[in-house]
Design a protein around this motif. Sequence first.
Motif, short mmCIF file in Angstrom:
data_model
loop_
_atom_site.label_atom_id
_atom_site.label_comp_id
_atom_site.label_asym_id
_atom_site.label_seq_id
_atom_site.Cartn_x
_atom_site.Cartn_y
_atom_site.Cartn_z
N GLY A 1 0.78 -1.23 0.00
CA GLY A 1 0.00 0.00 0.00
C GLY A 1 0.81 1.28 0.00
N HIS A 2 2.05 1.24 -0.51
CA HIS A 2 2.88 2.44 -0.60
C HIS A 2 3.37 2.58 -2.04
CE1 HIS A 2 3.18 2.90 3.82
NE2 HIS A 2 3.07 1.58 3.81
N SER A 3 3.56 3.82 -2.50
CA SER A 3 3.93 4.03 -3.90
C SER A 3 5.24 4.78 -4.07
CB SER A 3 2.82 4.81 -4.62
OG SER A 3 2.68 6.11 -4.07
N GLY A 4 5.88 5.22 -2.99
CA GLY A 4 7.03 6.09 -3.12
C GLY A 4 8.36 5.40 -3.32
N GLY B 1 1.97 11.12 -5.88
CA GLY B 1 1.19 12.25 -5.37
C GLY B 1 0.17 11.81 -4.35
N HIS B 2 -0.08 12.67 -3.37
CA HIS B 2 -1.16 12.44 -2.41
C HIS B 2 -1.71 13.79 -1.98
CE1 HIS B 2 2.15 13.17 0.43
NE2 HIS B 2 2.73 12.07 0.02
N GLN B 3 -2.93 13.79 -1.48
CA GLN B 3 -3.56 15.06 -1.14
C GLN B 3 -3.07 15.61 0.19
OE1 GLN B 3 -7.97 14.01 -2.41
NE2 GLN B 3 -7.49 16.16 -2.77
N SER C 1 0.38 17.53 -3.97
CA SER C 1 1.67 17.68 -4.64
C SER C 1 2.10 16.38 -5.28
CB SER C 1 2.74 18.12 -3.63
OG SER C 1 4.03 18.07 -4.21
N VAL C 2 2.56 16.45 -6.54
CA VAL C 2 3.28 15.35 -7.16
C VAL C 2 4.76 15.59 -6.87
CG1 VAL C 2 3.86 14.17 -9.31
CG2 VAL C 2 1.53 15.04 -8.94
N HIS C 3 5.40 14.66 -6.18
CA HIS C 3 6.73 14.92 -5.66
C HIS C 3 7.64 13.70 -5.80
CE1 HIS C 3 4.08 13.47 -2.47
NE2 HIS C 3 5.13 12.88 -1.92
N ARG C 4 8.94 14.01 -5.87
CA ARG C 4 9.97 12.98 -5.93
C ARG C 4 11.20 13.52 -5.21
NH1 ARG C 4 12.38 9.87 -11.36
NH2 ARG C 4 13.25 8.07 -10.21
N HIS C 5 11.91 12.63 -4.51
CA HIS C 5 13.04 13.02 -3.68
C HIS C 5 14.34 12.49 -4.29
CE1 HIS C 5 9.65 13.70 -1.09
NE2 HIS C 5 9.44 12.41 -0.93
N TYR C 6 15.35 13.35 -4.38
CA TYR C 6 16.63 13.01 -5.00
C TYR C 6 17.77 13.26 -4.01
CZ TYR C 6 14.12 13.20 -9.49
OH TYR C 6 13.24 13.00 -10.53
N TRP D 1 -6.70 13.94 6.46
CA TRP D 1 -7.16 14.03 5.07
C TRP D 1 -8.08 12.85 4.73
CZ3 TRP D 1 -3.17 17.03 6.37
CH2 TRP D 1 -2.97 18.22 5.67
N MET D 2 -7.70 11.67 5.20
CA MET D 2 -8.51 10.48 4.92
C MET D 2 -9.91 10.63 5.51
SD MET D 2 -6.62 8.30 3.24
CE MET D 2 -5.25 9.13 2.45
N TYR D 3 -9.98 11.15 6.72
CA TYR D 3 -11.27 11.34 7.38
C TYR D 3 -12.17 12.27 6.57
CZ TYR D 3 -14.77 12.57 10.87
OH TYR D 3 -15.95 12.79 11.52
N PHE D 4 -11.58 13.26 5.94
CA PHE D 4 -12.35 14.21 5.13
C PHE D 4 -12.58 13.72 3.70
CE2 PHE D 4 -10.81 17.40 8.33
CZ PHE D 4 -12.06 17.77 8.78
N GLY D 5 -12.18 12.48 3.42
CA GLY D 5 -12.43 11.92 2.10
C GLY D 5 -11.45 12.37 1.04
N LEU D 6 -10.33 12.93 1.43
CA LEU D 6 -9.33 13.42 0.46
C LEU D 6 -8.35 12.28 0.19
CD1 LEU D 6 -8.81 16.98 1.97
CD2 LEU D 6 -10.43 16.23 0.22
N ILE D 7 -8.77 11.35 -0.67
CA ILE D 7 -8.08 10.07 -0.83
C ILE D 7 -7.55 9.85 -2.25
CG2 ILE D 7 -9.36 8.99 1.04
CD1 ILE D 7 -11.20 7.72 -1.04
N GLN D 8 -7.53 10.90 -3.07
CA GLN D 8 -7.05 10.74 -4.44
C GLN D 8 -5.53 10.81 -4.45
OE1 GLN D 8 -10.01 13.86 -5.72
NE2 GLN D 8 -10.18 12.53 -7.50
N GLN D 9 -4.88 9.65 -4.62
CA GLN D 9 -3.44 9.57 -4.54
C GLN D 9 -2.93 8.42 -5.39
OE1 GLN D 9 -3.09 8.98 -0.24
NE2 GLN D 9 -2.74 6.80 -0.56
N GLY D 10 -1.64 8.42 -5.68
CA GLY D 10 -1.03 7.34 -6.47
C GLY D 10 0.16 7.86 -7.25
N ARG D 11 0.74 7.00 -8.08
CA ARG D 11 1.83 7.40 -8.98
C ARG D 11 1.26 8.11 -10.20
NH1 ARG D 11 5.97 2.22 -9.11
NH2 ARG D 11 6.44 2.19 -6.86
N SER D 12 2.12 8.85 -10.87
CA SER D 12 1.70 9.57 -12.08
C SER D 12 1.24 8.59 -13.15
CB SER D 12 2.86 10.42 -12.61
OG SER D 12 3.24 11.39 -11.67
#
Length: 342
Positions: free
Chosen positions: A45-48, A88-90, A125-130, A148-159
């Motif tokens: 369940g992680h995408s980073g 990216g995650h909200q 934010s769509v983000h990547r760490h270098y 954020w999850m409680y408020f339904g802000l669940i739109q996340q994933g890789r590009s």
Amino acid sequence: MAKKERVFLRGIASDKYGLAELRQAQLAAARVRDDDFVVDDASVGHSGDSEDSRTWWRMGPGDDPFLTQTLQVHFVEIPAGKANHGHGHQNEAAFYILQGSGYEIHDGKRYDWEKDDLVVVHTDSVHRHYNDGDETARCLVMKAKSTWMYFGLIQQGRSGPVEDEDRFGPRQDWSQIWTPGVEGLTKVIKPASTRWETTRDGHVRILASPERTDQRLFSVDVYQQRIPAGSRSAKHWHMADEVLYIMSGSGHSLHWEVEAEIADKYYARIAKEPTRHEFKTGDTVYIPQNTVHQHFANDGEDVLLLSAQNRLFRHLGYNNVAYLEDAPERLEPADAAMGATR
């Protein structure tokens, strides 16, 4: 360790109106966790993470025993010259750089960072760490993701493209619904932009707070505290729970449970005896909601700690701290070498 699925938000259920049993179970859990305590190795369940980067969790809503979902704490490690996956995650995230140097790409913009910076991954934010340095970069991540999850802000994933793209019209600028002006706020908070102060709680350096209106961080308050060897913090009380990361030194934390007496109004009943929690460098210390607490440094070495709280408590009517005993340093001259002020 990792389970078959990741818990993003934990539910509360009971066949009673009172939830005393739930709170007592939370209070009974061990509050100090060290490097041996990995509650989630980011395998589910992680995408980073990339083949090179590594993420492991110290505290989250799926923990057993459960402490909190107000804050989540994990570490990210990237070898020299490597990067993780863009995603990216909200929810916001605050990264404290423990070691190394590198840069972020957030929504196509570059933000450089180095040791002791606090880096903000902003909302949506769509983000990547270098890591562009010559040593492994390591950071501590503090975030109020479950809010954020409680408020339904669940739109996340890789590009990637949206599913069933033919159902949707052309791209629109997502930032139209952000608070005006946020894109111009600071996202890399440098030590030079803060100062040490001698407060009722002792020597403190505020990194992120509502008063810092120049920062693009809205969900987490962060400060550092230095407790001289053999000394202590204030004995104080606030409603928000708190996570401390012990950056250096050793000592113990005393916690007094606060019971609610529900009579003609709410009254606080503070336990006569505290529980004691020993800590050392690299530990996290959890302070439950509505707990009186005080921290002590062992003789021989200062304690340097990093604190995080969920800022939402301030907006729920709990924007105050009750000081039951000041730190000894509050009564002494400011330490000029630390740039402290009264």
